[in-house]
Design a protein around this motif. Structure first.
Motif: not given
Length: 1255
Positions: A81-82, A87-88, A121-122, A143-145
């Motif tokens: 998550l961090e 994070k929406d 988390g993703l 691009r996502l992290q």
């Protein structure tokens, strides 16, 4: 110290006998080198029991089998998550994050699935090929992290190992760790490597880079200089020795190849390994330096390549066999000295090998004129094949353009082949000849003919070869080779053809370039038809870029004249069909001219055979353009004008105004005449073409407006002598205010001054320019008045007025539409209402003083209307509401605009809803239409609404005509409903009723009724006509003539049917009366059709049939592509041709049927074609022959590298200890009918090492 002995060829021969090895040992060694049957064909694995259990035995088959891996893999990546960039949680599966994922899938080809873990988390599951998954992982991380960065320092010299060859190592590292690694440039002194990516990826990347650096710290590089002449002893034969050293030490040893003149040997690897390898190399070097000596021998330069062998294999073989290195001088050196280096006792054997290889081959040449080469090779290489089969080791080379043949191979074989070829050359020179003639290159393609037909005929007829130079050579010389007599005859014929072509005629046709594309047609289809019609004429069109009108025809005089007349006829038709006419039609009538679904315009186009183009809906043009024949265009114009005249009170008059005044009346870009047309209600004013000298000006439009425009034009024409023009400027937003409502303001200025004021149109570039036209005095007064008015508009003032808050909403509703209309109409005045909720009644207006006053006055009128507003209810049954509204609410919108009222329709009644008890006398809510506005306007709107309520009448129509009125799939009744804007109800068939109901507006019903009754009259007339058309008669015709009467694809019978408007029916296959033809139609037309058929029969009975013999090989050429050739012959000679089917007893028999004199002409023509086309049969054979020649011919100065390899019969694949060699059995004999029997031949069975046969 080594000594060098020079040994010549003569001295070598004296000692040769003592150095030859025995031949007996070679055969044994060769046999031992053959693989065994079990090595070549390993047995399948067998299962054997063992104390530990059952275990498969390992053999050559199982050791090579590898498990198959799937090409698609799946990996799951987790982003905490961090570290998530998006994070929406409310937008999971959509928004930017989803777009990024879709983009990654498109870029990499991998499939992504996202899910949220419990810790928010993703989790991303990636599926695809390994390469795609790794690329997707890198994209996901970047691009996502969220990204971090770090640096790692390693020695500068280790950077290249991190990059790897062509950057492959760096790319692999970035994919593996999902990071971005930046390495400083070579000219940068920094040793810091920057890494960016996730925390996990950073740690992995740092670890990998440090590992690479640590590995390089352990490695060493050593360079040893060894004399080049000793390199072969270090590498060993076929690099075996250096390979053994590398295997023993584990180091990599790089010895420069023989072609590179370097002495440095590079050893790389671990330090201990490198040291060991260096020791071994130096040991070998020192040993060879002490023990070797050299001898130098002279070998012809041309024989060096045989000593070297293909890819240096012979040198390696000598080194392997004798341990002696053979040094050959470079190919660019003229030296013939070959040096042998090795141990003294081995030099003799090596020398024997060198001379054996050098003398094993020889090169010789035979003098032969280059033009005879193809004859020496023979048809399909037959002559040469006889020689090469006997001497397969000899290579025969024909060099293009050179008068010699090169032979290469074993000395004895070369001598024998040379003798054979010399005999062939002598024979050919005695019986062959050649000649050359000069012909202008422009005639070359005519000599060749279409598809080479002309030149192939000459070649076949005279048994010669003719070489015509290609266009790019620009040569005039044509070479003829072959039999002396044939050469002279071919020369004579070619010169005659050339003389005939020089006498051909060239004609230039003047055809406007605009017609060229139409004559050529799409993909050249139309011009191809012309060329097929006149095959002897060459038609050349100019390049479109040249803008030329000249079309060139070339060919025989008569054919050129015929072609020219034909093309002039085509152009004349195009000119006739290209007449163009423009018709001005009021824009509001365009839709009526088009008609429902384009029915009107389509009908006019079809009936007048014209092309009619209407302007686009969003265009301001009112011109309809008609293209076609002049007479047809005039008819179409009359019909279009008739539609306009019927729809409106349109009149047309002509006014005589001197043509010299026309330009001044039209004005710049037509602005002046356009202002008159707009002022006079949109009339059309048409001036004649400039320079025509015609004085008549046509005015068309409503009668009153036409008269008004006429007076204005005449007045302007009279005052032309003293006319003046002035220009002034005003902001575009002031124009509407200056013009005024309905043109009131500008009319006052014109009436008071007599000048005409022209405002810019939407198409004009300068939107501020206003033009004043009139007498000098009138222009001056109008200009002064307008300037004062514009000046006052520039004076911005602010004013207030009181408007009751209850009316505020009306002004600001619909996004302030009323305020926008006020601003457009009154010079851009700004009106500001107080904010909602303030309860203020003060409204502010800002703008030019006159505009503010006018806007204020208009707002007071609106407020007065709102205060006087009433609400009236109009009761109309709900079922009529849709009809009243009209298509897309057009009718109700028109009433709202005409009467300035608001109309609200009720909600539709819900049949399932609960019904509350109501007064039975009171109207239903769903029937009440509410109208709001001034009382008198509301009352007028009610009357207008009631006038739209449909009325129903009944019309009596005979029941048997109902289906014709309905038409196919209802098309007939739909057309009437669309035309008269009514609804027509036809009763169901089972009712057998004659009543048809028409429902619509009262003013539409009468027209609809008249139209329906008119349609009934037409149908009744059709019924009577059908009865007359039902007359039948039969004619007896022998069935053998039926196909001739029908014609190809029904062409003849269709012509008779069309010409006489009858139906002709031939008997079916199963009919009893096979000779009866039935004709149906009007009595007199049926009789005329019968007479036409009888005339055909009489003509057919006079015809004869004759059989001729045509070579079956030319049938296809005569028939042509898709039968085009045979159709042309049949049409030209009016005969019928029948070619034999495949498998016919006589494939050359062709039947010609027709009138006696025409049959004779057709037969003569066919026999001429046979002679002409027979040469095509030999065309392919000639092409194959040329191709065979090319196989034995190489360009001048070509390489002979391909001749280095030994040529000999293949021994095939040989193994030892095969099953068929057990006991006394031998290998199968392929020439034996017993081992390889023919199909159907009896064979005695015998035992086989493979076991009994199973069938």
């Amino acid at each position: 110290m080594s000594s060098v002995a020079v040994l010549t060829q003569e001295s070598f021969n004296e000692h040769r006998s003592g150095l030859r090895p025995e031949k007996g040992g070679d055969a044994g060694e060769e046999e031992d080198a053959l693989p065994t049957y079990k090595d070549a064909f390993p047995p399948l694995p067998e299962k054997a029991a063992s104390p530990e259990g059952t275990q498969e035995t390992t053999n050559a088959w199982t050791s090579k089998i590898r498990p198959l891996k799937s090409s698609v893999i799946t990996q799951v990546f987790h982003v905490p998550l961090e570290e998530r960039k998006y994070k929406d949680l409310n937008q999971f599966g959509e928004g930017d994050q989803a777009k990024v994922c879709v983009d990654i899938m498109h870029k990499t080809g991998a499939h992504l699935e996202l899910s949220l873990a419990k810790d928010q988390g993703l989790s991303i599951m990636v599926s695809g090929k390994l390469d795609a998954v790794m690329k997707a992982r890198k994209e996901i991380v970047s691009r996502l992290q969220t990204q971090a960065s770090a640096t790692v320092a390693i020695p500068k010299e280790h950077h290249r190992f991190v990059i790897g060859k062509n950057g492959e190592k760096l790319q692999e590292l970035e994919l593996k760790t999902a990071t971005k690694i930046q390495i400083p440039r070579p000219d940068d002194t920094s040793n810091q490597i920057k890494i960016s990516g996730t925390k996990e990826g950073l740690e992995k990347a740092k670890h990998e880079i440090l590992l690479i650096s640590a590995e390089q710290d352990k490695r060493a590089v050593e360079r040893v200089n060894i004399d080049k002449v000793y390199h072969p002893f270090l590498t060993g034969a076929f690099n075996k020795l250096v390979g053994e050293m590398m295997q023993e030490t584990g180091a990599r040893i790089n010895v420069p190849p023989p072609s590179v003149n370097k002495t440095e040997i590079v050893i790389t690897g671990e330090k201990e390994q490198v040291a060991l390898a260096v020791t071994l190399i130096k040991k070998v070097y020192e040993e060879k330096k002490k023990s070797t000596t050299t001898i130098a021998v002279e070998v012809k330069k041309s024989q060096h390549k045989y000593v070297i062998g293909p890819k240096g294999n012979t040198l390696q073989e000598i080194l392997e066999k004798t341990g002696v290195s053979v040094e050959i001088p470079p190919s660019d050196s003229s030296s013939e000295t070959v040096i042998l280096r090795g141990e003294p006792d081995r030099l003799g054997q090596a020398l024997t090998e060198v001379y054996a290889k050098a003398n094993s081959y020889t090169i010789s040449s035979v003098s032969a004129p280059s033009w005879l080469h193809r004859f020496i090779i023979g048809k399909k290489g037959q002559n040469l094949a006889k020689i090469t089969q006997q001497m397969p080791k000899v290579h025969i080379e024909f060099t293009e353009g050179e008068d010699k043949i090169t032979l290469e191979g074993p000395t004895k074989d070369v001598q024998m082949v040379q003798g054979q070829i010399e005999i062939i050359v002598t024979d050919l020179v005695n019986r062959m000849d050649f000649t050359e003639i000069s012909v202008d290159p422009k005639f070359h393609r005519h000599l060749i003919g279409k598809g080479g037909v002309n030149i192939n005929r000459i070649k076949e007829l005279h048994k010669v070869t003719v070489r015509i130079p290609p266009d790019n050579e620009k040569s005039t010389v044509i070479r003829i080779e072959g039999d002396p007599q044939g050469v002279q005859e071919a020369k004579k014929e070619l010169l005659e053809l050339t003389t005939r072509m020089e006498n051909e005629r060239t004609k230039d046709l003047i055809i406007e370039q605009r017609f060229h594309r139409a004559i050529i047609g799409q993909k050249g289809e139309k011009i191809k038809e012309v060329r097929d019609k006149f095959p002897e004429v060459i038609i050349n069109f100019p390049d479109p870029a040249q803008k030329s009108d000249i079309v060139q025809l070339r060919g025989p005089r008569n054919e050129v004249e015929k072609c020219a007349k034909f093309m002039q006829k085509i152009v004349a038709e195009m000119v006739e069909n290209g007449f163009c006419l423009s018709v001005p039609i009021f824009k509001q009538f365009h839709r009526n001219i088009i008609g429902k679904g384009g029915s009107n315009i389509k009908k006019i186009r079809e009936e007048t055979s014209t092309k009619i183009d209407l302007p686009a809906e969003n265009s301001n043009s009112e011109m309809i353009v008609i293209t076609g024949k002049k007479a047809n265009c005039e008819v179409a114009r009359s019909r279009i004008l008739a539609i306009q005249k019927e729809l409106a009170n349109i009149t047309e008059i002509e006014v005589s105004i001197p043509s010299k005044l026309h330009n001044s009346l039209i004005g710049s870009k037509g602005r002046f005449v356009r202002s008159i047309m707009e002022e006079c209600g949109g009339v059309h004013i048409h001036f004649p073409t400039e320079g025509s000298g015609i004085d008549k000006v046509t005015i068309r439009g409503p009668a009153e407006e036409v008269e008004k425009a006429k007076q204005q034009l005449l007045a302007l024409a009279e005052e032309k002598v003293c006319r003046s023009t002035a220009e002034l400027r005003a902001k575009p937003e002031y124009h509407k205010f200056l013009i005024g409502k309905g043109g009131g303001n500008i009319r006052k200025v014109r009436d008071s001054t007599g000048a005409r004021i022209i405002f810019p149109t939407a198409e004009d570039k300068d939107q501020e320019l206003i033009t004043v036209v009139g007498t000098e005095e009138a222009v001056r007064d109008a200009q002064k008045e307008l300037e004062e008015l514009i000046k006052s508009l520039d004076n911005v003032v602010e004013d207030n007025m009181i408007v009751d808050p209850k009316h505020h909403r009306y002004f600001v509703a619909r996004r302030g539409q009323v305020l926008r209309d006020l601003a457009d109409e009154y010079g851009g005045v700004m009106v500001s209402f107080p904010r909602t909720g303030t309860q203020s009644d003060k409204v502010t207006l800002k703008g030019a003083k006159e505009c503010v006053e006018a806007a204020k006055k208009r707002m007071l009128e609106i407020v007065e209307d709102l205060d006087a507003q009433v609400i009236i209810e109009c009761v109309i049954t709900q079922k009529f509401h849709r009809s009243i509204m009209g298509p897309k609410g057009s009718r109700i919108q028109q009433i709202t605009r005409d009467h300035n009222v608001q109309i609200k329709f009720p909600e539709r009644e819900d049949p399932q809803g609960k019904r509350e008890p109501v007064d039975p006398n009171a109207p239903k809510k769903c029937d009440v239409i509410v109208i709001s506005g001034r009382k008198e306007r509301c009352e007028a709107a009610v009357e207008a609404l009631k006038a739209l309520v449909p009325v129903t009448i009944e019309v009596e129509v005979p029941f048997d005509l109902h289906r014709y009125i309905i038409g196919q799939k209802g098309s007939g009744i739909r057309k009437m409903m669309d035309e008269f804007e009514v609804n027509i109800q036809v009763p169901a068939p089972e009712q057998q009723s004659d009543k048809i109901s028409i429902t619509g507006l009262a003013n539409h019903l009468d027209r609809a009724k008249e139209g329906l009754l008119e349609r009934v009259k037409e149908l009744q007339a059709d019924q009577e006509d059908r009865a007359l058309r039902s007359f039948k008669l039969t004619i007896t015709v022998d069935p053998k003539y039926h196909p001739k009467i029908i014609g190809r694809k029904g062409a003849i019978i269709t012509t008779i049917r069309t010409e006489h408007d009858v139906n002709i029916q031939f008997p079916e296959k199963n009919d009893e009366n096979q000779d009866q033809i039935t004709i149906t139609g009007y009595e007199h037309k049926a009789i005329a059709a019968r007479d036409a058929i009888q005339a055909l029969v009489d003509e057919l009975e006079e015809m004869i049939s004759e059989d001729i013999t045509l070579d079956s090989r030319v049938h296809a050429r005569i028939i042509g592509a898709r039968g085009k050739g045979i159709r042309k012959i049949m049409d030209e000679f009016k005969v019928d041709l029948r070619f034999p089917q495949s498998g016919a007893a006589d494939p050359n028999l062709v039947t010609v049927t027709g009138r006696p004199e025409l049959v004779d002409e057709a037969i003569d023509h066919l026999l001429n074609l046979e002679e002409e086309y027979e040469v095509a049969v030999m065309f392919i054979a000639d092409a194959v022959e040329n191709e065979t020649k090319m196989a034995y011919t190489r360009p001048h100065g070509g390489s002979a590298a391909g001749m280095d390899e030994q040529r000999g019969p293949s021994k095939g694949f040989v193994v030892r200890e095969a099953p068929w060699t057990t006991g006394n059995e031998k290998a199968p004999d392929m020439s034996s009918s017993e081992d390889f029997p023919s199909f159907g031949a009896p064979v005695a069975t015998k035992s086989s090492p493979w076991g009994p046969k199973r069938f």
